[in-house]
Write an enzyme that holds these catalytic residues in place. Structure first.
Site, PDB file in Angstrom:
ATOM      1  N   HIS A   1       0.837  -1.206   0.000  1.00 46.97           N
ATOM      2  CA  HIS A   1       0.000   0.000   0.000  1.00 46.97           C
ATOM      3  C   HIS A   1       0.873   1.258   0.000  1.00 46.97           C
ATOM      4  O   HIS A   1       0.663   2.170  -0.810  1.00 46.97           O
ATOM      5  CB  HIS A   1      -0.925  -0.027   1.231  1.00 46.97           C
ATOM      6  CG  HIS A   1      -1.763   1.204   1.390  1.00 46.97           C
ATOM      7  ND1 HIS A   1      -3.141   1.181   1.331  1.00 46.97           N
ATOM      8  CD2 HIS A   1      -1.418   2.510   1.612  1.00 46.97           C
ATOM      9  CE1 HIS A   1      -3.593   2.424   1.498  1.00 46.97           C
ATOM     10  NE2 HIS A   1      -2.565   3.243   1.680  1.00 46.97           N
ATOM     11  N   GLU A   2       1.846   1.305   0.906  1.00 43.24           N
ATOM     12  CA  GLU A   2       2.679   2.514   1.026  1.00 43.24           C
ATOM     13  C   GLU A   2       3.530   2.725  -0.223  1.00 43.24           C
ATOM     14  O   GLU A   2       3.671   3.853  -0.699  1.00 43.24           O
ATOM     15  CB  GLU A   2       3.566   2.451   2.272  1.00 43.24           C
ATOM     16  CG  GLU A   2       2.808   2.431   3.595  1.00 43.24           C
ATOM     17  CD  GLU A   2       1.732   3.497   3.705  1.00 43.24           C
ATOM     18  OE1 GLU A   2       1.888   4.587   3.136  1.00 43.24           O
ATOM     19  OE2 GLU A   2       0.707   3.217   4.356  1.00 43.24           O
TER      20      GLU A   2
ATOM     21  N   HIS B   1       1.909   4.380  -3.177  1.00 48.18           N
ATOM     22  CA  HIS B   1       1.834   5.851  -3.147  1.00 48.18           C
ATOM     23  C   HIS B   1       3.001   6.475  -3.917  1.00 48.18           C
ATOM     24  O   HIS B   1       2.863   7.564  -4.475  1.00 48.18           O
ATOM     25  CB  HIS B   1       1.882   6.359  -1.699  1.00 48.18           C
ATOM     26  CG  HIS B   1       0.567   6.313  -0.980  1.00 48.18           C
ATOM     27  ND1 HIS B   1      -0.515   7.076  -1.337  1.00 48.18           N
ATOM     28  CD2 HIS B   1       0.162   5.594   0.107  1.00 48.18           C
ATOM     29  CE1 HIS B   1      -1.526   6.843  -0.505  1.00 48.18           C
ATOM     30  NE2 HIS B   1      -1.149   5.942   0.371  1.00 48.18           N
TER      31      HIS B   1
HETATM   32 NI    NI Z   1      -2.387   5.309   1.965  1.00 49.37          NI
END
Ligand code: NI
Length: 179
Positions: free
Chosen positions: A143-144, A147
């Site tokens: 998830h990170e 980004h």
């Molecule tokens: Ni996030």
């Protein structure tokens, strides 16, 4: 110490692929990581990526030494600073689980992620990080790191019947009004 405003979905700065860090152990980089930790903790985030505070560098922080109130019952992920990360999936197995994002406040969705990954990168001092992980830890890292490529979790979803407001999906679970 500075707590930054977290950019929200719709801000074009969240859709950029950001550049790698070229120089480690600098005052500026240490300051960025301190601010990211402060901002993440203040928002009870499981992680935070530099683009979420408008910084176009490949830096993420995640994990903590205590259970996260936004993700009760999940295993602890060690507090980590990860710079210029590279993720390699191990095997083709995926799993679906709920995610939220500080840039997508108030919502949760079920997102497919690789079950097992190896991730490499560098810490603040420029020392190599190399871990093989699975489950929730692997999910947080994916998830990170998304980004850093300008990808928000709804862009990974395949079933929008499993997307909704946290307070409706999980009544009573959330104490944090930010999300
Ligand atoms: Ni996030």
């Amino acid at each position: 110490m500075a707590i930054h405003t977290i950019l929200k979905m719709g801000d074009p700065r969240l859709l950029r692929a950001v550049r790698p860090v070229a120089e480690f152990n600098t005052e500026a980089l240490r300051g960025l990581v301190v601010d990211m930790h402060d901002t993440m903790r203040a928002a009870h985030g499981a992680g935070l990526a530099a683009p979420q505070i408008g910084v176009d560098l490949q830096v993420v922080v995640f994990g903590s030494e205590v259970t996260n109130p936004r993700y009760p019952g999940r295993p602890l992920v060690p507090a980590t600073v990860l710079i210029n990360p590279v993720i390699t999936p191990l095997g083709s197995e995926e799993e679906l689980d709920w995610e939220g994002c500080l840039s997508v406040p108030g919502l949760r969705g079920r997102v497919p992620r690789w079950t097992r990954i190896r991730y490499t990168g560098f810490d603040l001092a420029g020392l190599p990080v190399d871990r093989t992980v699975e489950g929730f830890h692997a999910r947080v890292v994916q998830h990170e790191c998304d980004h850093l490529a300008g990808i928000l979790y709804p862009m990974r979803m395949r079933d929008f019947t499993q997307f909704g407001f946290t307070e409706v999906l999980f009544p009573g679970m959330e104490s944090n009004q930010d999300d």
